[in-house]
Design an enzyme around this catalytic site. Structure first.
Site, short mmCIF file in Angstrom:
data_model
loop_
_atom_site.label_atom_id
_atom_site.label_comp_id
_atom_site.label_asym_id
_atom_site.label_seq_id
_atom_site.Cartn_x
_atom_site.Cartn_y
_atom_site.Cartn_z
N GLU A 197 17.34 13.63 23.98
CA GLU A 197 17.61 12.53 24.90
C GLU A 197 18.71 11.64 24.31
O GLU A 197 18.61 11.18 23.19
CB GLU A 197 16.32 11.74 25.08
N ASP A 221 12.54 10.06 22.66
CA ASP A 221 11.99 8.87 22.02
C ASP A 221 10.50 8.77 22.28
O ASP A 221 10.01 9.20 23.32
CB ASP A 221 12.65 7.61 22.61
N ASP A 270 8.83 6.54 23.38
CA ASP A 270 8.56 5.37 24.23
C ASP A 270 8.43 5.80 25.69
O ASP A 270 8.43 6.99 26.00
CB ASP A 270 9.66 4.31 24.06
N ASP A 312 10.46 5.64 28.32
CA ASP A 312 11.52 6.46 28.90
C ASP A 312 11.49 7.88 28.36
O ASP A 312 11.72 8.84 29.08
CB ASP A 312 12.89 5.85 28.61
#
Ligand code: TSJ
Length: 612
Positions: free
Chosen positions: A400, A473, A475, A477
């Site tokens: 990403e 990541d 997180d 997203d």
């Protein structure tokens, strides 16, 4: 060997084996309620209100029939006669196997006002069948404790796993009442399933978080050539086909003759109808099966006395009489349904014609990606390929963001690790047809890098990497992007997942510094453990990683990419639960907010990072 495995799956199969026998009694018309209890000591009790397993002396064996059922392999249902024995497909070897794999098993039979009882330990008879009291009920009660020397991995029954399967059994046997109760927790848990509409209600259930295109659910049942056939279907607004086929209540993920018969009937009936009604003009091409099945949810359930299973995993129905039976019963009933419901027929034909046009557009788009990289088409510019050309040695990291992609390119082992950075979010394939998907840049980059082609052209032999590693990541997203990528792979390249080629990278959540030594923690628990170990006193620095970009190339290599140290999570799918997987993807990726919130709340431990 008999139960498939000694893992959690095998453990739960013990319950299904016993329940199957009670279902047979229901199919024979003598029982309408089945209760399942998970007891405090992890034993399971199954009770039905049928005729009771016969207690009379079996002439050949010289002992009570019930004892034969529990001590002789394959004896289930073969005595007494008259019974319609349908279970026993893949794993249906029955009660004697469960008995042999149980530390102990007890059976109580309520019949003619008396209760008969027998106990077995590790399959061995402990005493003769004896009368232990009187009763005003009829039926069979079986309690067993699995043998912990066999089920070494786990002895814990999972309520949700049993609930899922028992609900499915209830859908597939209309009118039967199945109750499940967990007596282990302080506060007991219970679910009751009963569907008068059978698989018609199953279709409603499977489409409950989608938008059905019409209310009526075409449904038919009938018997032909000794095959009982039941089919229900309904289209929804998605582009995904969900046909689930069953033989004797057992799912057949690889399909077989019954599914072939269904597909034939569907394609033939709709084309005939569309021609007759001039919805298809003279010069129009016929609709393909795929066109008609776009957005189709269907259940094909057959019951057959002697099912033959084929294929590598013995999950594909082979009986040729099933093809003809399903074909003729579906053709006849569907033709009638379309005549009676012209509005519904029109909606389906129009959807199929749109699918036909999209397919044509997709073919044109696909021609652009068709040439495999091995045949000279250039690889995506953003791809940093590896030098080794043996796919077995090669891995591709789908990363990403450009910045993390940059670190990964520096960190990687050039010989075997390729890096493909993706920019931003990729297209949500749940909401688009193949033609739209194929013009998406990020998706095209992946397809060309993999080398496999897509959809009809997909060829796993051409795969250039045997590990496809999604690295995002840790997180919100990042989780979203992983989900989008997994959805794409699941829908369009499921073989990659089936073969075990798809992985998720697992970057650390924390870095802990003390005395110039670095420690990495991948979970909150691990952070606490590390702090215990190195001591909380002194000069400690704790960094919480918010994204891959916060790590330099060396750290990224050490924690996430070094094959000697990294953690990879292999993505797998249980084909027996594919209707459930479909639901998970629709729930997470679809348009409806409410079910998604419920789903995320219900699965908070897995989905806490998902932002959709
Ligand atoms: F698996 C099992 F054997 F343990 C078991 C069997 C477990 C449970 C919960 C139920 C049963 C079971 C079997 N319920 N009902 C029956 N019925 C018969 O075995 C039966 C009864 C009568 C006749 C007959 O022809 O009179 C035939 C059969 C097969």
């Amino acid at each position: 060997m008999y139960i498939g495995s000694t893992s959690a799956k095998g453990l739960h199969h013990l319950v299904y084996e016993i329940v199957d026998n009670a279902i047979d009694e229901a199919l024979a018309g003598f029982c309408d309620t089945i209760q399942v209890f998970i007891n405090k000591n992890n034993s399971v009790t199954v009770i039905d209100n049928g005729r009771g397993i016969p207690i009379g002396i079996n002439k050949k064996a010289g002992k009570p029939a019930v004892e034969v059922v529990f001590t002789i392999l394959h004896a289930g249902g073969k005595f007494g006669g008259g019974g319609y024995k349908v279970s026993g497909g893949l794993h249906g070897v029955g009660a004697s196997v469960v008995n042999a794999l149980s530390e102990w098993l007890e059976v109580k039979i309520h019949i003619d006002g008396k209760v008969y009882f027998q106990r077995y330990e590790r399959g061995k008879v402990m005493h003769e069948l004896k009368e232990i009291g009187t009763t005003d009920k009829v039926g069979t009660e079986v309690t067993f404790l699995p043998d912990n020397s066999i089920f070494k991995e786990t002895m814990d029954f999972e309520y949700d796993v049993l609930r899922q399967r028992l609900r499915e059994m209830a859908f597939l046997t209309k009118g039967i009442k199945i109750e499940l109760t967990d007596l282990r927790p302080e506060e007991e848990r219970t679910d009751k399933f009963c569907y008068e509409g059978g698989i018609k209600e199953y279709i409603q259930y499977l489409n409950r978080h989608k938008d059905p295109l019409y209310e009526e659910i075409p449904y038919c049942e009938g018997t032909k050539n000794g095959v009982y056939v039941e089919v229900a279907l309904q289209h929804n607004s998605t582009y995904v086909e969900g046909c689930y086929s069953f033989v004797n209540n057992i799912t057949t993920p690889e399909g077989g003759t019954h599914l072939v018969g269904f597909r034939n009937a569907l394609t033939k009936t709709f084309n005939t109808y569309a021609r007759d009604q001039k919805i298809l003009k003279e010069n129009d091409l016929n609709l393909t099966g795929e066109d008609i099945r776009e957005g189709l949810m269907a259940i094909i359930s057959v019951k057959i006395t002697d099912p033959q299973f084929e294929g590598q995993t013995k999950q594909k129905l082979g009986n040729s009489e099933a093809r003809g039976a399903v074909d003729s019963i579906v053709s006849e009933n569907l033709t009638y349904f379309l005549e009676q419901n012209p509005q519904v027929a029109k909606i389906i034909c129009e959807k199929a014609i749109l699918a036909q046009r999209a397919r044509d557009a997709a073919r044109k788009a696909r021609d652009l990606t068709r040439k495999s990289p091995l045949e000279g088409m250039s690889l995506p510019g953003k791809l940093a390929d590896c030098s080794d050309k043996n796919p077995e040695h090669c891995e591709i990291y789908i990363v990403e963001g450009e910045s993390a992609g940059g670190s990964a390119k520096t960190a990687r082992s050039r010989a075997t690790q390729a890096i493909l950075p993706l920019r931003g979010k990729i297209l949500n394939v749940e909401k688009a047809r193949l033609d739209k998907i194929l013009v998406n840049k990020e998706i095209r980059a992946m397809i060309t890098a993999f080398g496999t082609g897509i959809a009809d052209d997909f060829d796993i032999e051409k795969l250039r990497y045997h590990k496809i590693i999604i690295m995002t990541d840790a997180d919100v997203d990042g989780s979203h992007i992983s989900t989008l990528l997994l959805t794409f792979l699941y829908r369009f390249m499921p073989d990659l997942i089936r073969k075990g080629y798809v992985y998720l990278a697992h970057p650390p959540l924390y870095k802990v510094d003390k005395n110039k030594k670095e420690h990495y923690a991948y979970t909150d628990e691990e952070l606490q453990m590390i702090l215990e170990e190195i001591g909380r006193d002194g000069n400690i620095g704790i960094q919480r990683y918010k994204g891959l970009g916060e790590m330099d190339a060396t750290q990224l290599w050490d924690t996430t990419m070094d094959p000697e140290q990294r953690i990879l999570l292999k993505v797998n799918m249980d084909e027996e639960e594919s209707s459930e997987i479909d639901l998970i993807f629709t729930t997470l990726m679809g348009d409806k907010v409410e079910p998604r919130r419920e789903f995320i709340e219900a699965n908070a431990k897995y989905a806490k990072n998902l932002d959709i």
